[in-house]
Design a protein around this motif. Sequence first.
Motif, PDB file in Angstrom:
ATOM      1  N   UNK A  21      30.877  49.971  43.923  1.00 27.72           N
ATOM      2  CA  UNK A  21      30.268  48.647  43.807  1.00 27.72           C
ATOM      3  C   UNK A  21      30.999  47.905  42.686  1.00 27.72           C
ATOM      4  N   UNK A  22      31.640  46.790  43.051  1.00 35.99           N
ATOM      5  CA  UNK A  22      32.376  45.989  42.083  1.00 35.99           C
ATOM      6  C   UNK A  22      31.546  44.765  41.721  1.00 35.99           C
ATOM      7  N   UNK A  23      31.392  44.525  40.429  1.00 37.15           N
ATOM      8  CA  UNK A  23      30.650  43.369  39.935  1.00 37.15           C
ATOM      9  C   UNK A  23      31.610  42.279  39.487  1.00 37.15           C
ATOM     10  N   UNK A  24      31.217  41.025  39.722  1.00 37.82           N
ATOM     11  CA  UNK A  24      32.002  39.891  39.263  1.00 37.82           C
ATOM     12  C   UNK A  24      31.041  38.797  38.808  1.00 37.82           C
ATOM     13  N   UNK A  25      31.591  37.801  38.140  1.00 35.42           N
ATOM     14  CA  UNK A  25      30.752  36.715  37.642  1.00 35.42           C
ATOM     15  C   UNK A  25      30.365  36.954  36.197  1.00 35.42           C
ATOM     16  N   UNK A  26      29.111  36.768  35.881  1.00 31.48           N
ATOM     17  CA  UNK A  26      28.633  36.872  34.497  1.00 31.48           C
ATOM     18  C   UNK A  26      28.419  38.330  34.113  1.00 31.48           C
ATOM     19  N   UNK A  27      29.491  39.089  34.134  1.00 33.36           N
ATOM     20  CA  UNK A  27      29.369  40.529  33.940  1.00 33.36           C
ATOM     21  C   UNK A  27      29.013  40.901  32.519  1.00 33.36           C
ATOM     22  N   UNK A  28      29.148  39.949  31.585  1.00 35.25           N
ATOM     23  CA  UNK A  28      28.786  40.266  30.206  1.00 35.25           C
ATOM     24  C   UNK A  28      27.300  40.554  30.082  1.00 35.25           C
ATOM     25  N   UNK A  29      26.528  40.096  31.070  1.00 37.95           N
ATOM     26  CA  UNK A  29      25.081  40.271  31.017  1.00 37.95           C
ATOM     27  C   UNK A  29      24.626  41.593  31.611  1.00 37.95           C
ATOM     28  N   UNK A  30      25.559  42.364  32.158  1.00 33.68           N
ATOM     29  CA  UNK A  30      25.176  43.594  32.851  1.00 33.68           C
ATOM     30  C   UNK A  30      24.980  44.734  31.866  1.00 33.68           C
ATOM     31  N   UNK A  31      23.855  45.436  32.019  1.00 33.40           N
ATOM     32  CA  UNK A  31      23.628  46.660  31.268  1.00 33.40           C
ATOM     33  C   UNK A  31      23.458  47.790  32.275  1.00 33.40           C
TER      34      UNK A  31
END
Length: 112
Positions: A21-31
């Motif tokens: 699963x690849x995340x993109x966008x506002x990834x700084x918010x991911x924990x």
Amino acid sequence: VQLVESGGGLVQPGGSLRLSCVASGSIFSINTMGWYRQAPGKEREFVASISWTGGNRYYADSVKGRFTISRDNAKNTVFLQMNSVKPEDTAVYYCNVPPLTWGQGTQVTVSS
């Protein structure tokens, strides 16, 4: 945040599969990131989750000892290694960033 899953397919009982699963966008918010699954006619259920550092990992009882969740923060990717799969693991698997961000899902079918 956008999530895109891959790696699903048809696998024989006892076999292995690795979902990504690849995340993109506002990834700084991911924990925390996690995996859920939904079988036909059933509700979506929790499979596994992992904290940002990977130090905290949780699994559903049904997959403990068979599935392993991991992540590569440099690549904004979370993985689900599925070993010793069973027919009851057949479902659409969804990546999740709490509380309400979901991927489109990837189909896993366990059948001989």
